[in-house]
Write a protein that holds these residues in place. Structure first.
Motif, PDB file in Angstrom:
ATOM      1  N   MET A 263      15.037  51.317  19.341  1.00 35.00           N
ATOM      2  CA  MET A 263      14.702  51.014  17.948  1.00 35.00           C
ATOM      3  C   MET A 263      15.345  52.063  17.052  1.00 35.00           C
ATOM      4  SD  MET A 263      10.684  50.114  18.567  1.00 35.00           S
ATOM      5  CE  MET A 263      10.568  51.489  19.711  1.00 35.00           C
ATOM      6  N   SER A 264      15.680  51.660  15.863  1.00 35.43           N
ATOM      7  CA  SER A 264      16.330  52.592  14.931  1.00 35.43           C
ATOM      8  C   SER A 264      15.323  53.132  13.929  1.00 35.43           C
ATOM      9  CB  SER A 264      17.469  51.897  14.182  1.00 35.43           C
ATOM     10  OG  SER A 264      16.969  50.847  13.366  1.00 35.43           O
ATOM     11  N   GLY A 265      15.595  54.346  13.480  1.00 33.12           N
ATOM     12  CA  GLY A 265      14.740  54.969  12.484  1.00 33.12           C
ATOM     13  C   GLY A 265      15.549  55.939  11.645  1.00 33.12           C
ATOM     14  N   VAL A 266      14.852  56.649  10.782  1.00 34.97           N
ATOM     15  CA  VAL A 266      15.532  57.605   9.904  1.00 34.97           C
ATOM     16  C   VAL A 266      14.601  58.784   9.649  1.00 34.97           C
ATOM     17  CG1 VAL A 266      14.738  56.453   7.797  1.00 34.97           C
ATOM     18  CG2 VAL A 266      16.771  57.876   7.715  1.00 34.97           C
ATOM     19  N   VAL A 267      15.176  59.978   9.552  1.00 37.89           N
ATOM     20  CA  VAL A 267      14.385  61.173   9.232  1.00 37.89           C
ATOM     21  C   VAL A 267      14.000  61.116   7.757  1.00 37.89           C
ATOM     22  CG1 VAL A 267      14.390  63.684   9.050  1.00 37.89           C
ATOM     23  CG2 VAL A 267      15.510  62.566  10.992  1.00 37.89           C
TER      24      VAL A 267
ATOM     25  N   LYS B 187       9.329  64.179  10.193  1.00 35.08           N
ATOM     26  CA  LYS B 187       8.773  62.827  10.153  1.00 35.08           C
ATOM     27  C   LYS B 187       9.907  61.819  10.242  1.00 35.08           C
ATOM     28  CE  LYS B 187       4.808  64.137   7.278  1.00 35.08           C
ATOM     29  NZ  LYS B 187       4.084  63.887   6.013  1.00 35.08           N
ATOM     30  N   VAL B 188       9.670  60.781  11.041  1.00 39.28           N
ATOM     31  CA  VAL B 188      10.673  59.735  11.256  1.00 39.28           C
ATOM     32  C   VAL B 188      10.018  58.386  10.990  1.00 39.28           C
ATOM     33  CG1 VAL B 188      12.176  58.617  12.943  1.00 39.28           C
ATOM     34  CG2 VAL B 188      11.913  61.113  12.958  1.00 39.28           C
ATOM     35  N   SER B 189      10.647  57.599  10.140  1.00 39.14           N
ATOM     36  CA  SER B 189      10.139  56.246   9.895  1.00 39.14           C
ATOM     37  C   SER B 189      10.967  55.241  10.668  1.00 39.14           C
ATOM     38  CB  SER B 189      10.189  55.912   8.405  1.00 39.14           C
ATOM     39  OG  SER B 189      11.525  55.856   7.947  1.00 39.14           O
ATOM     40  N   LEU B 190      10.331  54.182  11.122  1.00 33.85           N
ATOM     41  CA  LEU B 190      11.019  53.138  11.869  1.00 33.85           C
ATOM     42  C   LEU B 190      11.637  52.148  10.899  1.00 33.85           C
ATOM     43  CD1 LEU B 190       8.605  54.175  13.801  1.00 33.85           C
ATOM     44  CD2 LEU B 190       9.151  52.131  15.127  1.00 33.85           C
ATOM     45  N   ASN B 191      12.860  51.717  11.198  1.00 31.08           N
ATOM     46  CA  ASN B 191      13.500  50.719  10.348  1.00 31.08           C
ATOM     47  C   ASN B 191      12.927  49.329  10.573  1.00 31.08           C
ATOM     48  OD1 ASN B 191      15.178  52.646   9.224  1.00 31.08           O
ATOM     49  ND2 ASN B 191      16.802  52.323  10.733  1.00 31.08           N
ATOM     50  N   GLU B 192      12.358  49.109  11.745  1.00 26.99           N
ATOM     51  CA  GLU B 192      11.690  47.840  12.009  1.00 26.99           C
ATOM     52  C   GLU B 192      10.441  48.122  12.839  1.00 26.99           C
ATOM     53  OE1 GLU B 192      14.415  48.348  15.581  1.00 26.99           O
ATOM     54  OE2 GLU B 192      14.744  48.431  13.418  1.00 26.99           O
ATOM     55  N   GLN B 193       9.441  47.288  12.659  1.00 25.34           N
ATOM     56  CA  GLN B 193       8.196  47.437  13.392  1.00 25.34           C
ATOM     57  C   GLN B 193       8.226  46.535  14.626  1.00 25.34           C
ATOM     58  OE1 GLN B 193       5.854  49.738  12.460  1.00 25.34           O
ATOM     59  NE2 GLN B 193       7.287  50.304  10.838  1.00 25.34           N
ATOM     60  N   ASN B 194       7.724  47.047  15.753  1.00 22.12           N
ATOM     61  CA  ASN B 194       7.702  46.288  17.002  1.00 22.12           C
ATOM     62  C   ASN B 194       6.247  45.949  17.344  1.00 22.12           C
ATOM     63  OD1 ASN B 194       7.652  45.704  19.926  1.00 22.12           O
ATOM     64  ND2 ASN B 194       9.809  46.315  19.854  1.00 22.12           N
ATOM     65  N   PRO B 195       5.944  44.687  17.611  1.00 20.04           N
ATOM     66  CA  PRO B 195       4.550  44.303  17.887  1.00 20.04           C
ATOM     67  C   PRO B 195       3.955  44.977  19.116  1.00 20.04           C
ATOM     68  CG  PRO B 195       6.057  42.498  18.423  1.00 20.04           C
ATOM     69  CD  PRO B 195       6.855  43.524  17.685  1.00 20.04           C
ATOM     70  N   LYS B 196       4.814  45.562  19.991  1.00 21.22           N
ATOM     71  CA  LYS B 196       4.300  46.234  21.184  1.00 21.22           C
ATOM     72  C   LYS B 196       3.823  47.660  20.885  1.00 21.22           C
ATOM     73  CE  LYS B 196       7.137  43.699  24.546  1.00 21.22           C
ATOM     74  NZ  LYS B 196       8.138  43.837  25.634  1.00 21.22           N
ATOM     75  N   LEU B 197       4.172  48.157  19.728  1.00 17.70           N
ATOM     76  CA  LEU B 197       3.804  49.541  19.393  1.00 17.70           C
ATOM     77  C   LEU B 197       2.352  49.617  18.951  1.00 17.70           C
ATOM     78  CD1 LEU B 197       6.979  50.721  17.445  1.00 17.70           C
ATOM     79  CD2 LEU B 197       6.407  51.072  19.860  1.00 17.70           C
ATOM     80  N   ARG B 198       1.716  50.738  19.286  1.00 15.57           N
ATOM     81  CA  ARG B 198       0.334  50.971  18.902  1.00 15.57           C
ATOM     82  C   ARG B 198       0.201  52.398  18.365  1.00 15.57           C
ATOM     83  NH1 ARG B 198       0.624  46.386  19.670  1.00 15.57           N
ATOM     84  NH2 ARG B 198      -0.746  44.973  20.847  1.00 15.57           N
TER      85      ARG B 198
ATOM     86  N   MET C 266       2.751  57.794  17.840  1.00  9.97           N
ATOM     87  CA  MET C 266       2.918  56.942  16.672  1.00  9.97           C
ATOM     88  C   MET C 266       1.768  57.199  15.692  1.00  9.97           C
ATOM     89  SD  MET C 266       5.597  54.925  16.934  1.00  9.97           S
ATOM     90  CE  MET C 266       6.792  54.621  18.225  1.00  9.97           C
ATOM     91  N   ASP C 267       2.137  57.401  14.454  1.00 12.90           N
ATOM     92  CA  ASP C 267       1.147  57.606  13.407  1.00 12.90           C
ATOM     93  C   ASP C 267       1.340  56.548  12.339  1.00 12.90           C
ATOM     94  OD1 ASP C 267      -0.073  60.121  14.334  1.00 12.90           O
ATOM     95  OD2 ASP C 267       1.941  60.912  14.023  1.00 12.90           O
ATOM     96  N   SER C 268       0.300  56.372  11.527  1.00 16.46           N
ATOM     97  CA  SER C 268       0.367  55.404  10.445  1.00 16.46           C
ATOM     98  C   SER C 268       0.953  56.053   9.194  1.00 16.46           C
ATOM     99  CB  SER C 268      -1.031  54.869  10.136  1.00 16.46           C
ATOM    100  OG  SER C 268      -0.991  54.013   9.004  1.00 16.46           O
ATOM    101  N   VAL C 269       1.809  55.308   8.515  1.00 21.23           N
ATOM    102  CA  VAL C 269       2.343  55.785   7.234  1.00 21.23           C
ATOM    103  C   VAL C 269       1.222  55.862   6.208  1.00 21.23           C
ATOM    104  CG1 VAL C 269       3.918  55.226   5.348  1.00 21.23           C
ATOM    105  CG2 VAL C 269       4.636  54.872   7.707  1.00 21.23           C
ATOM    106  N   GLU C 270       0.271  54.962   6.321  1.00 22.55           N
ATOM    107  CA  GLU C 270      -0.816  54.856   5.345  1.00 22.55           C
ATOM    108  C   GLU C 270      -2.155  54.880   6.071  1.00 22.55           C
ATOM    109  OE1 GLU C 270      -1.575  52.106   1.413  1.00 22.55           O
ATOM    110  OE2 GLU C 270      -1.066  51.098   3.273  1.00 22.55           O
TER     111      GLU C 270
ATOM    112  N   SER D 117       2.499  49.602   9.662  1.00 26.08           N
ATOM    113  CA  SER D 117       3.512  50.489   9.109  1.00 26.08           C
ATOM    114  C   SER D 117       3.414  51.828   9.833  1.00 26.08           C
ATOM    115  CB  SER D 117       3.288  50.667   7.598  1.00 26.08           C
ATOM    116  OG  SER D 117       4.250  51.515   7.043  1.00 26.08           O
ATOM    117  N   LEU D 118       4.217  51.963  10.901  1.00 28.43           N
ATOM    118  CA  LEU D 118       4.114  53.138  11.761  1.00 28.43           C
ATOM    119  C   LEU D 118       5.248  54.118  11.501  1.00 28.43           C
ATOM    120  CD1 LEU D 118       3.263  51.369  15.140  1.00 28.43           C
ATOM    121  CD2 LEU D 118       1.678  52.360  13.485  1.00 28.43           C
TER     122      LEU D 118
END
Length: 420
Positions: A267-271, A307-318, A1-5, A234-235
């Motif tokens: 979890m859903s995401g998009v390229v 690169k894939v962005s997550l459609n929703e953020q999960n509090p368990k992700l780091r 997992m990487d940060s968008v910003e 924002s991962l």
């Protein structure tokens, strides 16, 4: 997992001492928060001295212009005094001209009156004397008229002549130009120094968590990152797809994401990005499955960053967590799917084995299963699931996965989760 910003916070003030460090690793900060204060006392002293130089230059300019004003005034006074003196001579000459003209008119009148008497002649002694006086007066008038014209000409020449003020003005303008240039240069330097002093207060432009700290209080800053700030709210995921399969991946494709931290939760995401050029060296990344869920290859130099962005953020992700991606390259509505590892093949074609006694299986051993072979047509094939059509198979039934395939799946899962 990487940060968008994210931001590697730095400063151009290389060589300055880190006077105060306000953050620590793992701390959450807001955008614009102060990271550290560098020692800018040397720059501040330069700024003070520069302001003194600017003030002195401006004062010297004022004093110099005052001196030039005095010189101009003196030159103008000298010229005016000369004109006044000439005017006095003109007045005197004009008085003489006026006096002689009056006397000449009087003598001419007497002469005319004398000759108007019948018995008088121009050859009389009185007439001859009057005529002589008139001639003398005419000569004197001519002389004084000439003197008057000479003085008037001199006055015109003096008025039109340069009194030296233009030369003084040229010198003043030249020196003022140099002085103004010097002042402007000093003020520009002062402005740059102000910016430099401001750069001593180092801030982060993004909010998030301090993931690394490359300096400590009291250090001499040698350049590079003082700290790294990553927005953990924002991962996104960076992965690699091999050159044989990247053509099937494009921006906007749906992605199903699973992680060890979130368990079976999908979890859903998009390229959001597909690199136009392959990496020149081996790069480890998140394991991605691409096809209907296409399998990405790792350890190859011919891989492309996706690169894939997550459609929703999960509090368990780091940040830095591993993820498993299924990039959906095609979808079929209302289709049955089975685990891809359950599809087998013999001389009759492809088939799956349905477990007909699942409700009675107690120990889960393969020997206790009652299996029924059902031949199927296989449509879209993915790494995890494949589309099947055929009679004798319906939604909700259990299928048998051969032991060797099950073991292979477990090994693949371990291998995929070893990448981040």
């Amino acid at each position: 997992m990487d940060s968008v910003e994210s931001e590697a916070v730095s400063s151009p003030l290389v060589g300055s001492t880190i006077k105060t460090l306000y953050v620590k690793e793992g701390e959450q900060i807001a955008p614009g928060q102060i990271i550290c204060q560098l020692d800018t006392s040397a720059y501040q002293q330069q700024y003070v001295e520069l302001q003194k130089s600017i003030a002195q230059a401006k004062a010297d300019k004022i004093k110099s212009n005052q001196e030039y004003d005095k010189e101009v005034e003196a030159a103008q006074n000298d010229k005016n005094a000369g004109i006044d003196e000439i005017n006095q001579q003109i007045v005197i000459a004009q008085i003489n001209v006026n006096s002689i003209s009056s006397e000449l008119d009087r003598q001419r009148l007497r002469y005319a009156q004398y000759l108007s008497i019948p018995d008088n002649s121009e050859w009389d002694m009185e007439a001859i004397e009057l005529e002589s006086n008139i001639s003398d007066l005419e000569s004197s008038l001519e002389v004084y008229n000439s003197i008057l014209k000479v003085y008037q000409s001199i006055r015109s020449s003096v008025i039109e002549a340069d009194d030296g003020t233009s030369y003084i003005s040229e010198i003043r303008n030249s020196i003022n130009g140099v002085t103004d240039g010097t002042i402007s240069s000093l003020e520009e330097t002062a402005t740059e120094l102000q910016k430099t002093i401001g750069q001593g207060t180092v801030r982060s432009t993004v909010g998030g968590v301090i993931t690394s700290l490359g300096a400590k209080q009291g250090d001499t800053y040698i350049g590079g990152s003082i700290c790294t700030v990553e927005n953990d709210n924002s991962l996104m995921i960076h992965t690699q797809v091999n050159e044989a399969q990247v053509a099937e991946v494009s921006e906007g494709m749906k992605v199903i994401i699973t992680t060890s931290a979130t368990g079976k939760t999908e979890m859903s995401g998009v390229v959001t990005y597909v690199a136009p050029r392959a990496n020149s060296t081996t790069t480890s990344g998140n394991a991605a499955d691409v096809g209907a869920e296409l399998s990405a290859s790792f350890g190859s130099s011919g891989t492309y960053l996706v690169k894939v962005s997550l459609n929703e953020q999960n509090p368990k992700l780091r940040l830095g967590m591993n993820a498993r991606l299924n990039i959906i390259t095609s979808e079929v509505d209302k289709a049955l799917s089975v685990p891809s590892a359950s599809v087998q093949e013999d001389e009759g074609g492809k088939y799956v084995e349905l477990i007909t006694n699942m409700d009675k299986v107690q120990d889960g051993s393969a020997d206790s299963y009652v299996k029924e072979k059902v031949y199927v047509n296989v449509g879209t094939i993915g790494t995890d699931y494949s589309e099947v059509q055929g009679t004798g198979i319906k939604e909700g039934e259990y299928v048998y996965i051969p032991a060797d395939s099950q073991k292979m799946l477990e090994e693949l899962e371990k291998w995929a989760n070893s990448y981040s």
